[in-house]
Structure formats: C-alpha cells, structure tokens
Design a protein around this motif. Structure first.
Motif, PDB file in Angstrom:
ATOM      1  N   ALA A   1       0.828  -1.205   0.000  1.00  0.00           N
ATOM      2  CA  ALA A   1       0.000   0.000   0.000  1.00  0.00           C
ATOM      3  C   ALA A   1       0.864   1.257   0.000  1.00  0.00           C
ATOM      4  O   ALA A   1       0.562   2.240  -0.694  1.00  0.00           O
ATOM      5  N   ALA A   2       1.940   1.257   0.767  1.00  0.00           N
ATOM      6  CA  ALA A   2       2.839   2.410   0.796  1.00  0.00           C
ATOM      7  C   ALA A   2       3.503   2.616  -0.565  1.00  0.00           C
ATOM      8  O   ALA A   2       3.700   3.758  -1.014  1.00  0.00           O
ATOM      9  N   ARG A   3       3.846   1.531  -1.233  1.00  0.00           N
ATOM     10  CA  ARG A   3       4.443   1.655  -2.563  1.00  0.00           C
ATOM     11  C   ARG A   3       3.435   2.220  -3.558  1.00  0.00           C
ATOM     12  O   ARG A   3       3.780   3.066  -4.396  1.00  0.00           O
ATOM     13  N   ARG A   4       2.179   1.766  -3.480  1.00  0.00           N
ATOM     14  CA  ARG A   4       1.141   2.306  -4.365  1.00  0.00           C
ATOM     15  C   ARG A   4       0.946   3.801  -4.129  1.00  0.00           C
ATOM     16  O   ARG A   4       0.729   4.571  -5.076  1.00  0.00           O
ATOM     17  N   ALA A   5       1.013   4.219  -2.876  1.00  0.00           N
ATOM     18  CA  ALA A   5       0.860   5.641  -2.570  1.00  0.00           C
ATOM     19  C   ALA A   5       1.970   6.461  -3.221  1.00  0.00           C
ATOM     20  O   ALA A   5       1.734   7.565  -3.728  1.00  0.00           O
TER      21      ALA A   5
ATOM     22  N   GLY B   1      -6.132  11.885  -5.972  1.00  0.00           N
ATOM     23  CA  GLY B   1      -5.127  10.841  -6.065  1.00  0.00           C
ATOM     24  C   GLY B   1      -5.605   9.784  -7.033  1.00  0.00           C
ATOM     25  O   GLY B   1      -5.930  10.087  -8.188  1.00  0.00           O
ATOM     26  N   HIS B   2      -5.698   8.567  -6.562  1.00  0.00           N
ATOM     27  CA  HIS B   2      -6.154   7.469  -7.418  1.00  0.00           C
ATOM     28  C   HIS B   2      -7.003   6.487  -6.627  1.00  0.00           C
ATOM     29  O   HIS B   2      -6.732   6.235  -5.443  1.00  0.00           O
ATOM     30  N   ASP B   3      -8.011   5.926  -7.280  1.00  0.00           N
ATOM     31  CA  ASP B   3      -8.681   4.727  -6.801  1.00  0.00           C
ATOM     32  C   ASP B   3      -7.966   3.539  -7.446  1.00  0.00           C
ATOM     33  O   ASP B   3      -7.810   3.500  -8.673  1.00  0.00           O
TER      34      ASP B   3
ATOM     35  N   SER C   1       1.147   6.724  -6.919  1.00  0.00           N
ATOM     36  CA  SER C   1       0.035   7.654  -7.125  1.00  0.00           C
ATOM     37  C   SER C   1       0.508   9.101  -7.048  1.00  0.00           C
ATOM     38  O   SER C   1       0.130   9.943  -7.869  1.00  0.00           O
ATOM     39  N   GLU C   2       1.341   9.382  -6.062  1.00  0.00           N
ATOM     40  CA  GLU C   2       1.821  10.751  -5.876  1.00  0.00           C
ATOM     41  C   GLU C   2       2.682  11.204  -7.061  1.00  0.00           C
ATOM     42  O   GLU C   2       2.694  12.387  -7.424  1.00  0.00           O
TER      43      GLU C   2
ATOM     44  N   PHE D   1      -4.647   2.169 -11.585  1.00  0.00           N
ATOM     45  CA  PHE D   1      -4.742   3.399 -10.802  1.00  0.00           C
ATOM     46  C   PHE D   1      -5.664   4.348 -11.576  1.00  0.00           C
ATOM     47  O   PHE D   1      -5.286   4.856 -12.624  1.00  0.00           O
TER      48      PHE D   1
END
Length: 472
Positions: free
Chosen positions: A58-62, A121-123, A65-66, A115
């Motif tokens: 989840a942290a990597r996806r964030a 951001g992103h869903d 997204s950023e 994403f």
C-alpha cells in the motif's frame, strides 16, 4: 499429462461456452452436459487475514500515485507464455505487479492493477479472472483456466481482504487510449523500477529467507558430490539437487542455475549444464532460490571437486576473495555504486600484473581511457541490485544505478571473478581452464555493509573444511 478434452456439442443453455474451447479430441456426451453442473457441495467463502506484505505494498502504491497525478496507470501481471504447442511455462507475475500488490507466487495470469485518477489521487483496483461458476463450460472444458484442469481460482472478496485492495472481475477492465502502461511507457517503467532500489523491512526479511534456502541448497550439492562425480552429466545433477531444495523450501529458482565444472567455469552464463564433474577440477555454482514472495538470492561459490584446492587454484581463488573483500570494504552510504567495482578491479589488475599476465603495468591497466587489459579475465561487472529480479531495478536511470549513491536499504551483489579460457594463450598453461567467482548478497545499513550470505564459507580454508564436514 492428460490431453485437453473439449466438446463440439452445445452445452445446456444455462452454460456459456468459452471461445477458447475448440474440439480436437473428445466430444462430451449429452448426459455429461446435463449433469456436470449438479451435485456439488456449497463452497463457503472464507475471509483470510490481511497478508504481512499488504501494508508495504500500500505504501508503494501511494508513492506511485503521488508521482503520477491525474494519470491512469496500468500495471499488468502478464500472461502465460507458450513453451510448446499447448503447454506453457510456469507463470511468474511481473515484478512491478508483485511489488505493488503483494500478490506473488499465487498471482493469477492476465491480472491487471489499475490506478484510476479521482481528483485527490487514485482509486486502485485489482482486476483478475475470478473462479468460474460451475454452471459454465469453462469450469470443465477449458484446460488453460478451468477448475477441473488447474484447480480453483481465487475469489474476488478473498483477495481483496488478503491484499487490502479493491478487486473486480477482469471482464470489467477496459483499457484506455491515454493509459500509462508499465513496459510501454518509459516514465512509469523507470519509476517502478527505481522504487525497488531500497528495500523495506518485509523485503529484507524475504531476502534473508531466500538466502537461507539457497545456502541449504549448496549444502545439498556438496553432500551429493560422490553421486554427481559418477554421472557423465554431473552438472545436470548439481542443477537438479539445487532445484529440489528451491522447490521444496521456496517457489523456484530466481534464474537458471549455472553449474559450470572445469573449463565451463570460464563461460559466465553456462546454463547448458551438460558436462561431467571431474575430480581435480573446480566447479563454479551460481544459484539462487526464489521464495514464495518471489524475492531471490544470487550466490556463487567455486568448489574444488576433490575437496582441496591445488596451489594454482588456491592462488586464483584467494585473489578473487581479496577483490571481493576490497569491494566490501568501500561499500558505504554515500559512496558511488561504481566505486565498488573499481575497488575489485584494482586488486585484479595488481595481481594479474604481478603474475606476468598483462602486457602493461597495473597502473596502466587501470587507466580509464587506455587501460583495461586485465578485463580480459573478468569482463562482467562486480555488482548489481538484487530483489524481486535477480538483476533488480534494471530499468532505473544510469544516474540512479551505476552512477548512483549507495543508500541504506539497498541490496546488491559483490561478485568478482577470474576466468582463464582453456585456449587463452596469454596465460601459462597451468592457469588455462580455471574459472573462479565468489558472489555474496549485501545489505547496506547506516553502519555499513552486511553480508547476508556470510554463512556460506568464503576463504579457501573454510571451503575445504566445509566440504570435508558435509562429505564425512
């Protein structure tokens, strides 16, 4: 392997015949078609707990997204790849997909992580082909995805709960013209590769596990050396012994095992592994177990088949170890990655010059523009990043990789070698056919490098004692 049994008959109207079902062999009788969907027990849906790796993914996806605001991003897992006719290679998900989902050895082919920009951001949604309903012909007739053939596929709610990400059926995914797709869009491909340059705590733990399995595999090989020596294709037995350990305690090998005995050790990527393993020779074994998380080790040890080094073998071996130790000594936070290689090269240039193998001095050989004569005996680099791929982060920019600065959390190899080809007339005959490489997996910390593979003996004396102990 049983043949694919497919039907040219029309199944009951409640069933949907998949397009991939083409009759080549056996038609299904009507009685089968009328009853196959009946008499099955209910399968209660179980909600498994969140997997250990889910918060890290989840942290990597964030971070992704950023980095790409307002962009629709698509990270495919990849598809099955044909080996021959109707057989496929074992499926292995794309490393970026695994890194961003936490879905590893049990990932489904053709899955896609998407994403979708939402303004803030992103869903993020994970699309995959859910298990087939037993009222569909796919259930029994499709040898690629049918449950009767490959076992049940996972359910959408279960994977959503395990990975902590929204899920949807693959049929609902629609590609867009402006999608940024990994391996099709340079900026995205580069970013997800560079995202893996430093490892989090979960990744480091998985690397340690892969290294332990690999070390056990090396022990297995040494124990089996008497049998290996007796076989005319002993290199194949080395490969097979290691494969058994990699499969029993892990998922697979992270790359094709190199079992290079005698002069084969001078071929850097010798994976034919079809030669004998003869007493008196050295055998170079470059192998790495990939665990279920898909993280892999990458370790090389060069062993004297007889259990003891000859004087010339020992000289070459200990020089390679000296080069590895020199590289290890300079690996510190803030140092350029390329300096690790330079440190090893200084040792090899100096020693090969001392032995009279170079037409120039060591200093001349090390000249960046006019030198390199010693590289005849080691043409490869000393280090590469390691993780989900054996050559991890390969799409990173040069300024982030070879010219990049070492940071805590990086995992990389140190693997100098010396290789004197059997027909190389620039070296005395006693050197010809000797190939040595020593490779360890290094974790960089704030306090300096940690050799994660140090449990495997490294010095010539330690290697001989190791072999004596395991062979009784």
């Amino acid at each position: 392997m049983s043949e694919q049994a497919t039907s040219e008959q029309t199944p009951p109207s409640t069933q949907k015949q998949p397009q991939s079902v083409v009759n080549r062999r056996q038609p299904y009788p009507q009685g089968f078609l009328d009853t196959i969907s009946q008499g099955w027990a209910e399968r209660p849906e179980q909600m498994p707990p969140l997997r250990e790796q889910a918060p890290y993914a989840a942290a990597r996806r964030a971070a992704v997204s950023e980095a790409f605001p307002g962009k629709r991003l698509v990270i495919p897992a990849g598809s099955l790849k044909q080996r021959s006719n109707d057989t496929d290679y074992p499926f292995r998900a794309h490393s970026a997909f695994t890194h961003l989902t936490g879905w590893a050895s049990d990932a489904e082919p053709d899955s896609v992580l998407v994403f979708e920009p939402n303004g803030d951001g992103h869903d993020v949604t994970l699309y995959f082909r859910e298990r087939a309903d037993r009222t569909t012909a796919e259930f029994y007739a499709d040898a690629t995805i049918g449950e009767f053939w490959i076992g049940p596929r996972p359910a959408l709610p279960g994977i959503a709960g395990e990975l902590g990400v929204a899920t949807a059926h693959l049929d609902a995914f629609e590609p867009g013209e402006d999608d940024l797709v990994v391996d099709e869009h340079d900026d995205l491909t580069r970013f997800v590769s560079e995202l893996r340059l430093t490892k989090d705590a979960y990744e480091v733990a998985q690397m340690r596990l892969a290294i332990q399995v690999t070390a056990d595999g090396f022990d297995d090989i040494i124990r089996e050396l008497p049998r290996i020596i007796e076989h005319p294709r002993g290199e194949r037995l080395v490969e097979g012994v290691f494969h058994q350990r990699a499969r029993s305690d892990g998922n697979w090998e992270g790359y094709d095992t190199i079992a290079a005995s005698g002069p084969h050790a001078c071929f850097l990527h010798w994976t034919r592994n079809d030669g004998p393993v003869l007493p008196g020779d050295l055998i170079l074994i470059d192998a790495g177990a990939e665990v279920d998380s898909l993280y892999t080790a990458d370790i090389t040890r060069t062993l004297p088949v007889s259990g003891t080094f000859t004087p010339i073998q020992r000289r070459v071996y200990e020089t390679v170890r000296e080069a590895a130790d020199a590289a290890f000594a300079v690996a510190r936070p803030g140092v350029r990655f390329r300096e690790v290689h330079a440190a090893a090269m200084e040792v090899l240039a100096r020693r090969t010059a001392e032995w009279g193998l170079l037409p120039v001095t060591a200093e001349e050989a090390l000249d960046a523009d006019r030198g390199g004569q010693h590289r005849r005996y080691m043409v490869h680099g000393t280090s590469h990043h390691l993780g989900l791929d054996v050559h991890d982060c390969a799409q990173a920019r040069r300024e982030m990789y070879y010219d990049g600065v070492l940071e805590p959390g990086m995992v990389f190899t140190i693997e100098p070698g010396l290789y004197f080809q059997i027909d190389d007339l620039t070296v005395p005959e006693e050197y010809r056919g000797i190939g040595v490489r020593i490779e360890d997996d290094i974790l960089l910390t704030e306090d300096g490098p940690v050799n994660l593979s140090s449990a495997l003996p490294r010095t010539a004396d330690e290697v001989e004692a190791w072999m004596a102990r395991l062979r009784g």
